[in-house]
Design a protein around this motif. Structure first.
Motif, mmCIF file in Angstrom:
data_model
loop_
_atom_site.group_PDB
_atom_site.id
_atom_site.type_symbol
_atom_site.label_atom_id
_atom_site.label_comp_id
_atom_site.label_asym_id
_atom_site.label_seq_id
_atom_site.Cartn_x
_atom_site.Cartn_y
_atom_site.Cartn_z
ATOM 1 N N GLY A 131 0.758 -1.095 -0.111
ATOM 2 C CA GLY A 131 -0.176 0.151 0.087
ATOM 3 C C GLY A 131 0.786 1.385 0.011
ATOM 4 N N GLN A 132 0.266 2.164 0.440
ATOM 5 C CA GLN A 132 0.929 3.639 0.244
ATOM 6 C C GLN A 132 0.818 4.395 1.737
ATOM 7 O OE1 GLN A 132 -1.114 6.965 -1.884
ATOM 8 N NE2 GLN A 132 0.569 6.606 -3.344
ATOM 9 N N PHE A 133 2.085 5.139 1.877
ATOM 10 C CA PHE A 133 2.025 6.040 3.133
ATOM 11 C C PHE A 133 2.199 7.417 2.898
ATOM 12 C CE2 PHE A 133 4.566 8.153 6.314
ATOM 13 C CZ PHE A 133 3.806 7.817 7.584
ATOM 14 N N ARG A 134 1.110 8.362 2.826
ATOM 15 C CA ARG A 134 1.266 9.607 2.345
ATOM 16 C C ARG A 134 1.773 10.547 3.595
ATOM 17 N NH1 ARG A 134 -3.661 13.276 0.513
ATOM 18 N NH2 ARG A 134 -2.584 14.654 -0.849
ATOM 19 N N TYR A 135 2.466 11.552 2.981
ATOM 20 C CA TYR A 135 3.025 12.408 4.043
ATOM 21 C C TYR A 135 3.016 13.997 3.332
ATOM 22 C CZ TYR A 135 7.339 11.622 2.178
ATOM 23 O OH TYR A 135 8.558 11.470 1.296
ATOM 24 N N THR A 136 2.718 15.010 4.092
ATOM 25 C CA THR A 136 3.010 16.446 3.582
ATOM 26 C C THR A 136 3.975 17.038 4.392
ATOM 27 O OG1 THR A 136 0.985 17.207 5.081
ATOM 28 C CG2 THR A 136 0.454 16.456 2.971
ATOM 29 N N TYR A 137 4.766 17.940 3.841
ATOM 30 C CA TYR A 137 5.681 18.712 4.269
ATOM 31 C C TYR A 137 5.898 20.139 3.588
ATOM 32 C CZ TYR A 137 8.660 16.923 0.649
ATOM 33 O OH TYR A 137 9.152 16.731 -0.762
ATOM 34 N N ASP A 182 4.590 0.689 -0.859
ATOM 35 C CA ASP A 182 5.242 -0.610 -0.685
ATOM 36 C C ASP A 182 6.244 -0.531 -0.006
ATOM 37 O OD1 ASP A 182 2.847 -1.693 -1.889
ATOM 38 O OD2 ASP A 182 3.865 -1.908 -3.644
ATOM 39 N N PRO A 183 6.232 0.259 1.396
ATOM 40 C CA PRO A 183 7.588 0.407 1.784
ATOM 41 C C PRO A 183 8.001 -0.852 2.579
ATOM 42 C CG PRO A 183 5.755 1.483 2.949
ATOM 43 C CD PRO A 183 5.292 0.883 1.898
ATOM 44 N N PRO A 184 9.505 -1.023 2.666
ATOM 45 C CA PRO A 184 9.928 -2.098 3.213
ATOM 46 C C PRO A 184 9.627 -2.231 4.642
ATOM 47 C CG PRO A 184 11.554 -0.815 2.983
ATOM 48 C CD PRO A 184 10.568 -0.222 2.261
ATOM 49 N N SER A 185 9.418 -3.178 5.288
ATOM 50 C CA SER A 185 9.146 -3.443 6.458
ATOM 51 C C SER A 185 10.280 -3.718 7.531
ATOM 52 C CB SER A 185 8.414 -4.854 6.859
ATOM 53 O OG SER A 185 7.117 -5.044 6.210
ATOM 54 N N GLY A 186 10.598 -3.023 8.769
ATOM 55 C CA GLY A 186 11.641 -3.299 9.578
ATOM 56 C C GLY A 186 12.906 -2.213 9.255
ATOM 57 N N GLN A 187 12.780 -1.347 8.266
ATOM 58 C CA GLN A 187 13.659 -0.708 8.098
ATOM 59 C C GLN A 187 13.336 0.687 8.356
ATOM 60 O OE1 GLN A 187 14.761 -1.188 3.782
ATOM 61 N NE2 GLN A 187 15.621 0.859 3.710
ATOM 62 N N CYS A 188 14.196 1.520 8.963
ATOM 63 C CA CYS A 188 13.911 2.875 9.144
ATOM 64 C C CYS A 188 13.973 3.623 7.890
ATOM 65 C CB CYS A 188 14.997 3.520 10.282
ATOM 66 S SG CYS A 188 14.629 5.410 10.717
ATOM 67 N N ILE A 189 12.952 4.839 7.757
ATOM 68 C CA ILE A 189 12.870 5.520 6.581
ATOM 69 C C ILE A 189 12.867 7.019 7.273
ATOM 70 C CG2 ILE A 189 11.558 6.259 4.472
ATOM 71 C CD1 ILE A 189 10.539 3.373 4.515
ATOM 72 N N LEU A 241 6.276 14.189 12.186
ATOM 73 C CA LEU A 241 7.178 13.337 12.270
ATOM 74 C C LEU A 241 8.650 13.270 11.243
ATOM 75 C CD1 LEU A 241 6.549 10.846 9.843
ATOM 76 C CD2 LEU A 241 4.485 11.350 10.856
ATOM 77 N N ARG A 242 9.569 12.695 11.720
ATOM 78 C CA ARG A 242 10.917 12.985 10.730
ATOM 79 C C ARG A 242 11.260 11.533 10.207
ATOM 80 N NH1 ARG A 242 13.802 14.011 7.692
ATOM 81 N NH2 ARG A 242 15.655 15.363 7.735
ATOM 82 N N SER A 243 10.751 10.548 10.709
ATOM 83 C CA SER A 243 11.298 9.136 10.393
ATOM 84 C C SER A 243 10.134 8.052 10.862
ATOM 85 C CB SER A 243 12.432 8.646 10.861
ATOM 86 O OG SER A 243 12.569 8.836 12.359
ATOM 87 N N VAL A 244 10.186 7.054 9.834
ATOM 88 C CA VAL A 244 9.190 5.781 10.145
ATOM 89 C C VAL A 244 9.681 4.703 9.877
ATOM 90 C CG1 VAL A 244 8.266 6.108 7.882
ATOM 91 C CG2 VAL A 244 6.773 5.128 9.497
ATOM 92 N N VAL A 245 9.055 3.564 10.449
ATOM 93 C CA VAL A 245 9.449 2.125 10.347
ATOM 94 C C VAL A 245 8.172 1.233 10.244
ATOM 95 C CG1 VAL A 245 9.866 1.517 12.870
ATOM 96 C CG2 VAL A 245 10.869 0.197 10.907
ATOM 97 N N PHE A 246 7.859 0.321 9.296
ATOM 98 C CA PHE A 246 6.710 -0.226 9.258
ATOM 99 C C PHE A 246 6.987 -1.607 9.928
ATOM 100 C CE2 PHE A 246 6.691 2.942 6.152
ATOM 101 C CZ PHE A 246 5.273 3.509 6.173
ATOM 102 N N SER A 247 5.807 -2.342 10.278
ATOM 103 C CA SER A 247 5.968 -3.529 10.740
ATOM 104 C C SER A 247 5.792 -4.674 9.932
ATOM 105 C CB SER A 247 4.917 -4.114 11.869
ATOM 106 O OG SER A 247 3.520 -3.749 11.306
#
Length: 80
Positions: free
Chosen positions: A4-10, A24-31, A74-80
């Protein structure tokens, strides 16, 4: 991988509002995001951090498809 998709505004370097997407972000990796951003949806459970490199004392876990408050930058994200 989170599907899926993670959307953010900045605000970009020129001071304009911008929208970014992680498809489709990778799981377990800090972005790291390009600038402090507001999350507008998550593809999977996401843990968001106020600092880069998934660090800092303050964070929030967003359930799949949940929106964060526009006030949470937020400044960074990690997906399960």
């Amino acid at each position: 991988m989170a599907t899926g998709q993670f959307r953010y505004t900045y605000t970009n370097a020129e001071g304009y509002d911008a929208v970014g997407f992680l498809n489709d972000p990778p799981s377990g990796q800090c972005i790291n995001l390009p600038a402090p951003a507001a999350a507008e949806g998550a593809a999977a459970t996401a843990t968001v951090f106020l600092d880069a490199d998934c660090s800092g004392d303050t964070y929030l876990t967003l359930p799949a498809a949940a929106d964060a408050s526009d006030r949470l930058l937020l400044r960074s994200v990690v997906f399960s």
